[in-house]
Design an enzyme around this catalytic site. Structure first.
Site, PDB file in Angstrom:
ATOM      1  N   LEU A 183      63.016   8.113  21.557  1.00 15.14           N
ATOM      2  CA  LEU A 183      62.458   6.820  21.151  1.00 15.14           C
ATOM      3  C   LEU A 183      61.157   6.478  21.857  1.00 15.14           C
ATOM      4  CD1 LEU A 183      65.745   4.714  20.932  1.00 15.14           C
ATOM      5  CD2 LEU A 183      64.678   6.197  19.211  1.00 15.14           C
ATOM      6  N   GLN A 184      60.831   7.197  22.930  1.00 15.76           N
ATOM      7  CA  GLN A 184      59.591   6.949  23.670  1.00 15.76           C
ATOM      8  C   GLN A 184      58.362   7.357  22.870  1.00 15.76           C
ATOM      9  OE1 GLN A 184      58.377  10.130  24.874  1.00 15.76           O
ATOM     10  NE2 GLN A 184      56.831   9.591  26.406  1.00 15.76           N
ATOM     11  N   ARG A 185      58.535   8.173  21.808  1.00 18.01           N
ATOM     12  CA  ARG A 185      57.386   8.670  21.057  1.00 18.01           C
ATOM     13  C   ARG A 185      57.649   8.796  19.556  1.00 18.01           C
ATOM     14  NH1 ARG A 185      60.375  12.084  23.464  1.00 18.01           N
ATOM     15  NH2 ARG A 185      61.056  14.046  22.538  1.00 18.01           N
ATOM     16  N   CYS A 197      48.696  37.565   7.301  1.00 18.23           N
ATOM     17  CA  CYS A 197      47.768  37.392   6.183  1.00 18.23           C
ATOM     18  C   CYS A 197      46.745  38.516   6.056  1.00 18.23           C
ATOM     19  CB  CYS A 197      47.019  36.064   6.304  1.00 18.23           C
ATOM     20  SG  CYS A 197      45.797  36.036   7.639  1.00 18.23           S
ATOM     21  N   ASP A 211      64.265  18.489   8.718  1.00 17.99           N
ATOM     22  CA  ASP A 211      64.630  18.457  10.135  1.00 17.99           C
ATOM     23  C   ASP A 211      66.149  18.573  10.242  1.00 17.99           C
ATOM     24  OD1 ASP A 211      65.082  17.693  12.942  1.00 17.99           O
ATOM     25  OD2 ASP A 211      62.997  17.014  12.885  1.00 17.99           O
ATOM     26  N   CYS A 227      58.818  19.572  25.522  1.00 17.19           N
ATOM     27  CA  CYS A 227      58.382  18.334  26.158  1.00 17.19           C
ATOM     28  C   CYS A 227      59.437  17.818  27.128  1.00 17.19           C
ATOM     29  CB  CYS A 227      58.040  17.288  25.097  1.00 17.19           C
ATOM     30  SG  CYS A 227      59.436  16.728  24.106  1.00 17.19           S
ATOM     31  N   CYS A 240      46.078  41.020  10.984  1.00 17.26           N
ATOM     32  CA  CYS A 240      47.146  40.024  11.113  1.00 17.26           C
ATOM     33  C   CYS A 240      48.359  40.432  10.280  1.00 17.26           C
ATOM     34  CB  CYS A 240      46.653  38.650  10.669  1.00 17.26           C
ATOM     35  SG  CYS A 240      47.928  37.375  10.665  1.00 17.26           S
ATOM     36  N   SER A 254      66.216   9.763  24.237  1.00 16.54           N
ATOM     37  CA  SER A 254      64.931  10.162  24.822  1.00 16.54           C
ATOM     38  C   SER A 254      63.833  10.330  23.781  1.00 16.54           C
ATOM     39  CB  SER A 254      65.095  11.470  25.608  1.00 16.54           C
ATOM     40  OG  SER A 254      65.524  12.520  24.750  1.00 16.54           O
TER      41      SER A 254
END
Length: 257
Positions: free
Chosen positions: A70-72, A253, A61, A189, A250, A68
């Site tokens: 910390l809510q999830r 793949c 990451d 989100c 595709c 914001s």
């Protein structure tokens, strides 16, 4: 590989399950999982993945913790705001279980570097929040012949799907969403909102599926269920599933063996 007395005690509730047992726990200790994204999916999922005793974890990451989040994103707290998520996540895992081997990458994933992140992994769990990154990871998984577990969440819905597009007859994530989302133009989100507990449901479901995939062939927990996508509805609440067929045309793949 064997488990010493401390590890036997730590994972006793797994070991007494006939579907996992000692052999399954030893198998988990020898696996390498790459977790891409430490946000609403990756944050709570990591807690269960580490608790499961997956021996080697690579955490990816490039973002920093915001208030914001910390809510999830249950891995972080107020003191972490402004600090890198990957560094904090590694610190948490090391404190939780020092026996686990944890490495991190705080570089943003692109089509140019995705391949090096998936090499030698047993499973990739992608919980990122944009299609460009997801498709870059999916294509790299197909090229390096590594299975992919994809999880996403928004508002009151979640989805978790397992893909092995490198295998004959099996779909990849690109078979599911197509080529139209290679640009980073999806909703977030921040714009649409998200119930925090919804992220936890999708994340714990993804962690369960990750354990199932890693134990395929080593225990009786169940099969990997490639191409199966599970939709989680937090409003009803309900869960339904469907299978994605491999797309012969595709671009990710279609030519895979």
């Amino acid at each position: 590989m064997s488990l010493d007395a401390e590890r036997l005690d730590r994972f006793a509730r797994h070991i007494v399950l006939p579907e996992i047992g000692g052999a399954g726990q030893v198998a988990l200790a020898g696996k390498h999982l790459v977790l891409v994204g430490l946000g609403g999916i990756g944050s709570p999922a990591l807690q269960y993945l580490a608790a499961a005793g997956i021996g080697r974890l690579t955490l990816v990451d490039d973002d920093k913790v915001e208030l914001s989040n910390l809510q999830r994103q249950t891995l972080f707290n107020t003191r972490d705001v402004g600090h890198g998520k990957a560094v904090i996540a590694k610190r948490w895992v090391t404190g939780f279980d020092p026996a686990l081997d944890v490495t991190i990458s705080d570089r943003r994933i692109t089509r140019d570097n995705a391949h090096e992140l998936v090499i030698d992994a047993d499973l990739i769990l992608d919980g990122t929040d944009n299609f460009a990154t997801r498709l870059a990871v999916s294509d790299a998984c197909v090229a390096e012949r590594v299975p992919l577990l994809s999880a996403a969440v928004g508002r009151f819905q979640g989805q978790v799907g397992a893909f092995a597009g490198h295998l004959p007859g099996e779909a990849c994530y690109r078979c599911f969403v197509g080529d139209a989302f290679d640009a980073e133009d999806c909703d977030t989100c921040a714009e649409d909102g998200m119930l925090g507990a919804m992220a936890g449901w999708a994340a714990s479901f993804a962690a369960l599926q990750a354990v199932r995939i890693l134990l395929d062939g080593a225990s009786t927990l169940g099969e990997s269920d490639w191409g199966r996508v599970h939709l989680l509805d937090g409003l009803k609440p309900a869960l339904r599933s469907f299978t994605i067929a491999k797309d012969p045309a595709c671009s990710g793949c279609g030519l895979a063996a």
